[in-house]
Scaffold this motif. Structure first.
Motif, PDB file in Angstrom:
ATOM      1  N   THR A  12       0.827  -1.207   0.000  1.00 42.49           N
ATOM      2  CA  THR A  12       0.000   0.000   0.000  1.00 42.49           C
ATOM      3  C   THR A  12       0.861   1.256   0.000  1.00 42.49           C
ATOM      4  O   THR A  12       0.614   2.188  -0.782  1.00 42.49           O
ATOM      5  CB  THR A  12      -0.941   0.004   1.227  1.00 42.49           C
ATOM      6  OG1 THR A  12      -1.747  -1.178   1.195  1.00 42.49           O
ATOM      7  CG2 THR A  12      -1.830   1.231   1.240  1.00 42.49           C
ATOM      8  N   SER A  13       1.875   1.278   0.828  1.00 45.32           N
ATOM      9  CA  SER A  13       2.765   2.443   0.893  1.00 45.32           C
ATOM     10  C   SER A  13       3.527   2.631  -0.409  1.00 45.32           C
ATOM     11  O   SER A  13       3.686   3.757  -0.886  1.00 45.32           O
ATOM     12  CB  SER A  13       3.760   2.301   2.048  1.00 45.32           C
ATOM     13  OG  SER A  13       3.081   2.279   3.273  1.00 45.32           O
ATOM     14  N   LEU A  14       4.006   1.535  -0.993  1.00 46.83           N
ATOM     15  CA  LEU A  14       4.732   1.630  -2.263  1.00 46.83           C
ATOM     16  C   LEU A  14       3.810   2.135  -3.367  1.00 46.83           C
ATOM     17  O   LEU A  14       4.191   3.012  -4.151  1.00 46.83           O
ATOM     18  CB  LEU A  14       5.332   0.276  -2.643  1.00 46.83           C
ATOM     19  CG  LEU A  14       6.108   0.245  -3.959  1.00 46.83           C
ATOM     20  CD1 LEU A  14       7.318   1.179  -3.892  1.00 46.83           C
ATOM     21  CD2 LEU A  14       6.537  -1.192  -4.283  1.00 46.83           C
ATOM     22  N   TRP A  15       2.595   1.597  -3.436  1.00 41.19           N
ATOM     23  CA  TRP A  15       1.632   2.051  -4.446  1.00 41.19           C
ATOM     24  C   TRP A  15       1.413   3.555  -4.312  1.00 41.19           C
ATOM     25  O   TRP A  15       1.498   4.297  -5.290  1.00 41.19           O
ATOM     26  CB  TRP A  15       0.307   1.304  -4.301  1.00 41.19           C
ATOM     27  CG  TRP A  15      -0.712   1.743  -5.314  1.00 41.19           C
ATOM     28  CD1 TRP A  15      -1.509   2.848  -5.253  1.00 41.19           C
ATOM     29  CD2 TRP A  15      -1.002   1.106  -6.557  1.00 41.19           C
ATOM     30  NE1 TRP A  15      -2.292   2.930  -6.381  1.00 41.19           N
ATOM     31  CE2 TRP A  15      -1.996   1.875  -7.191  1.00 41.19           C
ATOM     32  CE3 TRP A  15      -0.531  -0.038  -7.181  1.00 41.19           C
ATOM     33  CZ2 TRP A  15      -2.531   1.528  -8.436  1.00 41.19           C
ATOM     34  CZ3 TRP A  15      -1.068  -0.382  -8.413  1.00 41.19           C
ATOM     35  CH2 TRP A  15      -2.049   0.400  -9.023  1.00 41.19           C
ATOM     36  N   ALA A 105       9.095   7.307 -15.833  1.00 39.65           N
ATOM     37  CA  ALA A 105       8.995   7.918 -14.500  1.00 39.65           C
ATOM     38  C   ALA A 105       8.901   6.847 -13.417  1.00 39.65           C
ATOM     39  O   ALA A 105       9.513   6.969 -12.351  1.00 39.65           O
ATOM     40  CB  ALA A 105       7.786   8.857 -14.434  1.00 39.65           C
ATOM     41  N   LEU A 106       8.152   5.790 -13.688  1.00 39.41           N
ATOM     42  CA  LEU A 106       8.016   4.681 -12.731  1.00 39.41           C
ATOM     43  C   LEU A 106       9.363   3.996 -12.510  1.00 39.41           C
ATOM     44  O   LEU A 106       9.759   3.744 -11.369  1.00 39.41           O
ATOM     45  CB  LEU A 106       6.983   3.676 -13.242  1.00 39.41           C
ATOM     46  CG  LEU A 106       6.731   2.450 -12.378  1.00 39.41           C
ATOM     47  CD1 LEU A 106       6.086   2.841 -11.060  1.00 39.41           C
ATOM     48  CD2 LEU A 106       5.861   1.455 -13.130  1.00 39.41           C
ATOM     49  N   ALA A 111      13.913   2.766  -9.176  1.00 44.46           N
ATOM     50  CA  ALA A 111      15.369   2.666  -9.052  1.00 44.46           C
ATOM     51  C   ALA A 111      15.857   3.461  -7.842  1.00 44.46           C
ATOM     52  O   ALA A 111      16.709   2.994  -7.079  1.00 44.46           O
ATOM     53  CB  ALA A 111      16.045   3.162 -10.327  1.00 44.46           C
ATOM     54  N   GLU A 112      15.294   4.631  -7.665  1.00 43.99           N
ATOM     55  CA  GLU A 112      15.656   5.456  -6.510  1.00 43.99           C
ATOM     56  C   GLU A 112      15.233   4.780  -5.208  1.00 43.99           C
ATOM     57  O   GLU A 112      15.996   4.703  -4.247  1.00 43.99           O
ATOM     58  CB  GLU A 112      14.996   6.821  -6.636  1.00 43.99           C
ATOM     59  CG  GLU A 112      15.311   7.782  -5.524  1.00 43.99           C
ATOM     60  CD  GLU A 112      14.577   9.102  -5.717  1.00 43.99           C
ATOM     61  OE1 GLU A 112      13.930   9.545  -4.746  1.00 43.99           O
ATOM     62  OE2 GLU A 112      14.638   9.667  -6.826  1.00 43.99           O
ATOM     63  N   HIS A 113      14.014   4.268  -5.183  1.00 47.63           N
ATOM     64  CA  HIS A 113      13.478   3.632  -3.984  1.00 47.63           C
ATOM     65  C   HIS A 113      14.249   2.365  -3.610  1.00 47.63           C
ATOM     66  O   HIS A 113      14.473   2.090  -2.435  1.00 47.63           O
ATOM     67  CB  HIS A 113      11.997   3.311  -4.188  1.00 47.63           C
ATOM     68  CG  HIS A 113      11.372   2.579  -3.060  1.00 47.63           C
ATOM     69  ND1 HIS A 113      11.138   3.146  -1.826  1.00 47.63           N
ATOM     70  CD2 HIS A 113      10.957   1.286  -2.962  1.00 47.63           C
ATOM     71  CE1 HIS A 113      10.589   2.257  -1.027  1.00 47.63           C
ATOM     72  NE2 HIS A 113      10.472   1.119  -1.683  1.00 47.63           N
ATOM     73  N   LEU A 114      14.643   1.591  -4.612  1.00 46.49           N
ATOM     74  CA  LEU A 114      15.270   0.294  -4.369  1.00 46.49           C
ATOM     75  C   LEU A 114      16.793   0.341  -4.410  1.00 46.49           C
ATOM     76  O   LEU A 114      17.439  -0.719  -4.365  1.00 46.49           O
ATOM     77  CB  LEU A 114      14.759  -0.725  -5.392  1.00 46.49           C
ATOM     78  CG  LEU A 114      13.254  -1.014  -5.320  1.00 46.49           C
ATOM     79  CD1 LEU A 114      12.816  -1.848  -6.511  1.00 46.49           C
ATOM     80  CD2 LEU A 114      12.903  -1.683  -4.005  1.00 46.49           C
ATOM     81  N   VAL A 122      14.845 -10.163  -4.751  1.00 53.06           N
ATOM     82  CA  VAL A 122      13.499  -9.813  -4.277  1.00 53.06           C
ATOM     83  C   VAL A 122      12.467 -10.181  -5.338  1.00 53.06           C
ATOM     84  O   VAL A 122      11.409 -10.741  -5.034  1.00 53.06           O
ATOM     85  CB  VAL A 122      13.411  -8.314  -3.906  1.00 53.06           C
ATOM     86  CG1 VAL A 122      11.985  -7.920  -3.578  1.00 53.06           C
ATOM     87  CG2 VAL A 122      14.335  -8.004  -2.738  1.00 53.06           C
ATOM     88  N   THR A 123      12.778  -9.906  -6.597  1.00 52.73           N
ATOM     89  CA  THR A 123      11.868 -10.235  -7.697  1.00 52.73           C
ATOM     90  C   THR A 123      11.647 -11.738  -7.772  1.00 52.73           C
ATOM     91  O   THR A 123      10.509 -12.201  -7.935  1.00 52.73           O
ATOM     92  CB  THR A 123      12.420  -9.696  -9.025  1.00 52.73           C
ATOM     93  OG1 THR A 123      12.577  -8.285  -8.916  1.00 52.73           O
ATOM     94  CG2 THR A 123      11.490 -10.016 -10.183  1.00 52.73           C
TER      95      THR A 123
END
Length: 139
Positions: A12-15, A105-106, A111-114, A122-123
């Motif tokens: 939810t937070s990531l979305w 943009a996604l 990339a920044e988040h991970l 993880v994938t």
């Protein structure tokens, strides 16, 4: 918090984070981008059913989503050549551009988040877990 709570809260937070980043960049919402990605993957064969299946939503919700995308000029529906009960959903030029800009943009936001994480591991874990739950609920 246990595993279940963390997984749900993280999703939810990531979305919400990614949706905020897309909107701040002037792109389509994450929900719309998710639908555009499905339509692109299926090229000239996308139907509402593909959106329903891949997004994990009801047929009614998928149909309303396509209605909104069509209203916004991002997709068009056309008669299915072999199934009168179904229509094909294709991206318009504006939908193609929204898809490409939104994916860029996604990807940047992810990339920044991970950064610093082993995204491949993880994938792979998420794919294994998804396959298990998909097999458990298969008809």
């Amino acid at each position: 918090m246990d595993f279940f709570d963390l997984v749900i809260r993280y999703e939810t937070s990531l979305w919400n984070h990614l949706d905020d980043r897309l909107r701040a960049a002037g792109e389509v919402s994450l929900a719309n981008l998710s639908a555009l990605r499905v339509v692109r993957r299926h090229a000239d064969t996308a139907r509402v059913q593909e959106l329903r299946t891949e997004l994990g939503i009801t047929v009614g919700a998928a149909s309303k989503l396509v209605d909104r995308l069509e209203r916004d000029g991002l997709v068009v529906r056309s008669a299915h050549p072999h199934d009168r009960r179904s229509s094909l959903v294709t991206l318009t030029p504006a939908g193609d551009a929204a898809h490409d800009d939104g994916v860029a943009a996604l990807d940047s936001a992810l990339a920044e988040h991970l950064a610093g994480e082993d995204v491949s591991a993880v994938t792979a874990l998420l794919a294994r877990l998804h396959a298990r739950v998909s097999m458990a609920v298969a008809p």
